[in-house]
Design a protein around this motif. Sequence first.
Motif, short mmCIF file in Angstrom:
data_model
loop_
_atom_site.label_atom_id
_atom_site.label_comp_id
_atom_site.label_asym_id
_atom_site.label_seq_id
_atom_site.Cartn_x
_atom_site.Cartn_y
_atom_site.Cartn_z
N VAL A 1 0.83 -1.20 0.00
CA VAL A 1 0.00 0.00 0.00
C VAL A 1 0.87 1.26 0.00
CG1 VAL A 1 -1.82 1.27 1.20
CG2 VAL A 1 -1.80 -1.23 1.28
N VAL A 2 0.54 2.18 -0.89
CA VAL A 2 1.20 3.47 -1.00
C VAL A 2 0.14 4.56 -0.92
CG1 VAL A 2 2.74 4.91 -2.40
CG2 VAL A 2 2.93 2.42 -2.52
N HIS A 3 0.40 5.62 -0.17
CA HIS A 3 -0.57 6.71 -0.05
C HIS A 3 0.03 7.99 -0.61
CE1 HIS A 3 -4.34 8.34 1.35
NE2 HIS A 3 -3.72 9.30 2.00
N VAL A 4 -0.81 8.77 -1.29
CA VAL A 4 -0.38 10.04 -1.89
C VAL A 4 -0.68 11.18 -0.92
CG1 VAL A 4 -0.62 11.60 -3.86
CG2 VAL A 4 -0.88 9.12 -4.19
N VAL A 5 0.33 12.02 -0.66
CA VAL A 5 0.17 13.13 0.29
C VAL A 5 0.73 14.41 -0.31
CG1 VAL A 5 0.39 11.56 2.25
CG2 VAL A 5 2.42 12.75 1.40
N SER A 6 0.40 15.54 0.34
CA SER A 6 0.90 16.83 -0.13
C SER A 6 1.59 17.62 0.99
CB SER A 6 -0.27 17.66 -0.67
OG SER A 6 -1.25 17.87 0.34
N SER A 7 1.86 16.95 2.12
CA SER A 7 2.49 17.65 3.25
C SER A 7 3.24 16.67 4.13
CB SER A 7 1.42 18.36 4.09
OG SER A 7 0.60 17.41 4.75
N VAL A 8 4.14 17.20 4.94
CA VAL A 8 4.87 16.39 5.91
C VAL A 8 3.88 15.77 6.90
CG1 VAL A 8 6.58 16.43 7.76
CG2 VAL A 8 6.95 17.79 5.70
N LYS A 9 2.92 16.56 7.34
CA LYS A 9 1.93 16.10 8.32
C LYS A 9 1.23 14.83 7.85
CE LYS A 9 -2.54 17.55 10.26
NZ LYS A 9 -3.53 18.67 10.30
N ASN B 1 -4.88 18.92 -6.08
CA ASN B 1 -3.66 19.22 -5.35
C ASN B 1 -3.95 19.49 -3.89
OD1 ASN B 1 -0.90 19.60 -6.70
ND2 ASN B 1 -2.31 20.35 -8.26
N GLY B 2 -2.87 19.51 -3.09
CA GLY B 2 -2.99 19.88 -1.69
C GLY B 2 -3.24 21.37 -1.52
N ARG B 3 -3.85 21.72 -0.41
CA ARG B 3 -4.17 23.12 -0.15
C ARG B 3 -2.94 23.94 0.26
NH1 ARG B 3 -9.52 23.75 -0.33
NH2 ARG B 3 -10.81 21.88 -0.17
N GLU B 4 -1.87 23.26 0.66
CA GLU B 4 -0.70 23.98 1.16
C GLU B 4 0.09 24.68 0.06
OE1 GLU B 4 -1.23 20.74 1.54
OE2 GLU B 4 -1.73 20.48 3.67
N GLU B 5 -0.07 24.22 -1.18
CA GLU B 5 0.64 24.79 -2.33
C GLU B 5 2.15 24.72 -2.16
OE1 GLU B 5 -0.77 28.50 -3.82
OE2 GLU B 5 -2.89 27.94 -3.68
N THR B 6 2.63 23.64 -1.57
CA THR B 6 4.07 23.44 -1.41
C THR B 6 4.64 22.82 -2.68
OG1 THR B 6 3.69 23.01 0.94
CG2 THR B 6 5.86 22.47 0.07
N THR B 7 5.70 23.40 -3.20
CA THR B 7 6.30 22.88 -4.43
C THR B 7 7.04 21.57 -4.17
OG1 THR B 7 8.35 24.12 -4.09
CG2 THR B 7 6.60 25.20 -5.34
N THR B 8 7.18 20.79 -5.20
CA THR B 8 7.80 19.46 -5.07
C THR B 8 9.19 19.54 -4.47
OG1 THR B 8 6.54 18.66 -6.97
CG2 THR B 8 8.48 17.40 -6.35
N PHE B 9 10.02 20.43 -4.99
CA PHE B 9 11.41 20.45 -4.54
C PHE B 9 11.58 21.11 -3.18
CE2 PHE B 9 13.92 19.60 -8.69
CZ PHE B 9 13.21 18.43 -8.85
N THR B 10 10.53 21.68 -2.62
CA THR B 10 10.53 22.10 -1.22
C THR B 10 9.99 20.96 -0.36
OG1 THR B 10 10.15 24.41 -1.83
CG2 THR B 10 9.61 23.78 0.43
N LEU B 11 8.96 20.28 -0.86
CA LEU B 11 8.29 19.23 -0.10
C LEU B 11 9.17 18.00 0.11
CD1 LEU B 11 5.64 18.16 1.17
CD2 LEU B 11 4.95 17.42 -1.13
N ILE B 12 9.86 17.55 -0.92
CA ILE B 12 10.60 16.29 -0.85
C ILE B 12 11.66 16.29 0.27
CG2 ILE B 12 12.16 14.73 -2.09
CD1 ILE B 12 9.13 14.62 -2.84
N PRO B 13 12.55 17.28 0.34
CA PRO B 13 13.53 17.22 1.44
C PRO B 13 12.90 17.35 2.82
CG PRO B 13 13.76 19.26 0.19
CD PRO B 13 12.83 18.39 -0.58
#
Length: 314
Positions: A114-122, A146-158
């Motif tokens: 199982v893999v889940h898709v997320v848009s935030s660290v939380k 998309n997530g409501r946080e509007e965090t870009t991929t290269f900010t979110l990943i690290p």
Amino acid sequence: MTTNRITSLFNIKYPLIQAGMIWASGWKLASAVSNAGGLGIIGAGSMYPDVLREHIQKCKKATDKPFAVNVPMLYPNLEEIMEIIMEEGVEIVFTSAGNPKTWTPILKEKGITVVHVVSSVKFALKSEAAGVDAVVAEGFEAGGHNGREETTTFTLIPMVKEKLQIPLIAAGGIATGKGMLAAMILGADAVQIGSRFIASPEASSHQNFKQMVVDAEEGHTQLTLKELAPVRLLKNKFFNDVTELYTKNPSKDQLIELLGRARAKKGMFEGDLEEGELEIGQISGLINEIKPAAEIVEEIINDFQKAKESLPTF
């Protein structure tokens, strides 16, 4: 390429996953990507239960490689969809748009990854706590919802990498080997790519939509309808109608009324480029031709290897 946590988890050749996109990701695309060494995904979000069963069965006949099914958990026939997935022996499920606690234990009891898709660290941490095997962290460059946080991929990943122990898949704004390498340098174990595979013969989306994706340039997409569910769209008449309505400070009900029903199907599947909802990522500005999915995989991997070999030394 050497094996890593994702290639080992899914038993695939390359750490490259094709996103499960509505009105685009049927058995033809999923099997083509899997046969090429990636992980193909059937997008259940636009399928009635009996249609999904048919796609799973056809995909099994078209490939002996692993493939997955993506399930948005806001789906009205969710229980029936999950029953079909378990009955048909699907080995990998990607869930999204919902609480991973609900179905993860049930699926894992059946031996399903199982893999889940997320848009935030939380939500990445909540998914890990729910017992998922990996997460897809998707930045707001991505097409569709998309997530409501509007965090870009290269900010979110690290940021996710810093907190997460389980494997991490990067998504949003990735369509090339260079983008793949950059995401992995930032901490991703693999990438999930959606928009690039829209522009392939195997994608079930309409040719009109595919051509509009190829013709798209920088600035041709925008996130909108945040009061309902944030979605990135190509700018067309429908998008302009939404923009015009916003000038009148609309209520949520007025936005729902304008959206109506089956807008995405009308645009992406039926090819109505004026009144349809055309979901695609910002990376569409880098997509310049329609080509077979296997060639897309090969191109991305070759580009990845060349970029890796040519990294500058400081």
